[in-house]
Design an enzyme around this catalytic site. Sequence first.
Site: not given
Ligand code: AMP
Ligand code: MG
Length: 513
Positions: A121, A278, A268
């Site tokens: 990650k 997550d 998700d």
């Molecule tokens: P989350 O809200 O953390 O569950 O993330 C939602 C989406 O955004 C997922 O597809 C994550 O992998 C992506 N995501 C969150 N932070 C980043 C980051 N710094 N770089 C790339 N993708 C991100």
């Molecule tokens: Mg996530």
Amino acid sequence: MPEIKINPTFIQEFPTDISYNNLPRATPNRMATLVYPVHFSRAELIIINYELAAEFGIEIPLNSRVEAFLNAQVSEQLATYATAYSGHQFGNWAGQLGDGRAIFAGEICDENQKLWEIQWKGAGSTPYSRRGDGRAVLRSTIREYLMSEAMYHLGVPTSRALSMSLTGENVMRDMLYDGNPKAEKGALMVRTAESFLRFGHFEFAALSSDRSLLKKLTDWTIKRYFTEITSIDKNKYLDFFEKVRDYTIEMIIEWYRVGFVHGVMNTDNMSILGLSIDYGPYAMMEDYDLDFTSNTTDLPGKRYAFGKQASIAHWNLTALANALFPLVNEVVAFQKILDEFEEIFWNKFDQMMMHKLGFEDFIPEKDIDFLKEWQILMMDIRPDFTLFFVELMHWVEDKNNFNPNNFLYQPLTPQQQVKLNHFLENYEKKRNLEQAHKRFNLEIMQKSNPKFILRNYLLFQATQEAEQGNFDLFFRLNEALKNPYSSEFPDLQQKRPDWADGVPGCSMLSCSS
Ligand code: AMP
Ligand code: MG
């Protein structure tokens, strides 16, 4: 070197984009895309989870190949990939999401012949990074590393942390979303779980123009992870959904037991195996408050507040039912499974609460009023959730050691004092009565109530110090979390100090990571 399977089954099984192109884009009908991690040439391992490594047969001390693997420095043409998923975020359909900064690194077989997925990650962008850079900051990596391990040792279903490294790079982040981005140390971790499949993977497959994809994904998931399901045709998918419901309920009950607030319960982020995954702007609730949300982005509606986590889990299961619907085509059957959620949940919840209070089981006629009195008292005096139960155990063992100041964040009004006294008297009576029936059991209480929890202010201090290169507190927390039900590390088992009130990162967190 443990055997890492080079040809993971997932991409053998499902349509995969093999371009190794990590530019942001939609990958319709493709469940995954091959991607390379960034080669961080100055990566430096900070910690390896030796206990977990040993279960995987990784020999200690590490050889340079394993070390390089944990740092995502892989030269071989490993089939490393990111998966595509969709999801509902804050109640709205969000379209394609996917592993934006998680990359599948391999599968590993533990000593019990169980297969684990391994992910880096923070090892760089993928087609699913959208506007993100695929990197992770040290702050958020420390938080995920420690919390996933803390949850494991608390006995809560969770992904695990295998290692954490500094990438040797800086990453720009606007932590407060106030237009003041700042350079922070970049980090990456290796995390592992039996599977990182999410509700969102099924939502993605359901929307594909490839009508066979959803069935294929579900069949594969059942065959690999739900081996107890033996039914066929429609019943197989209904049994699967029912099992996911039950796993989800169990996870949420455990969150309530330890006071965990996930903060971003988007579909998700919901594991199909009912694992906590997550870890972002989560918190262990301190002052008891059903309305407490740890995520600043969630403030307007408090959708993901502590007390709402069960109904949100139900909402998320409804989204999963919608995705799985074409496999069954019967509303009534899904509805029945969803409708049973509430009763199953409350039964388990009341049972869990009775355990926290030291009773073997929950008998509605005997216990409902008592639980209600407890709940009303909590909402009124807002004690530290964890320390209230620690003090209650003191009360049981030796009343002289009971000290409400250890769990109160504000002095009691005279009326509140009366309520607390009344509850304690009632508790005493009930305990004496039930002891005769052997229903009271201090051991259950001790097993249900952690003494050490990873408070946000501790994580805040640990990350501040780590930013300066001092990992002492990080390592100390990593020791304390291994025995959360013991009284070791008393200085880490105290109320949140006054200085931490309202400090960003101590009470509430943004999603910036
Ligand atoms: P989350 O809200 O953390 O569950 O993330 C939602 C989406 O955004 C997922 O597809 C994550 O992998 C992506 N995501 C969150 N932070 C980043 C980051 N710094 N770089 C790339 N993708 C991100
Ligand atoms: Mg996530």
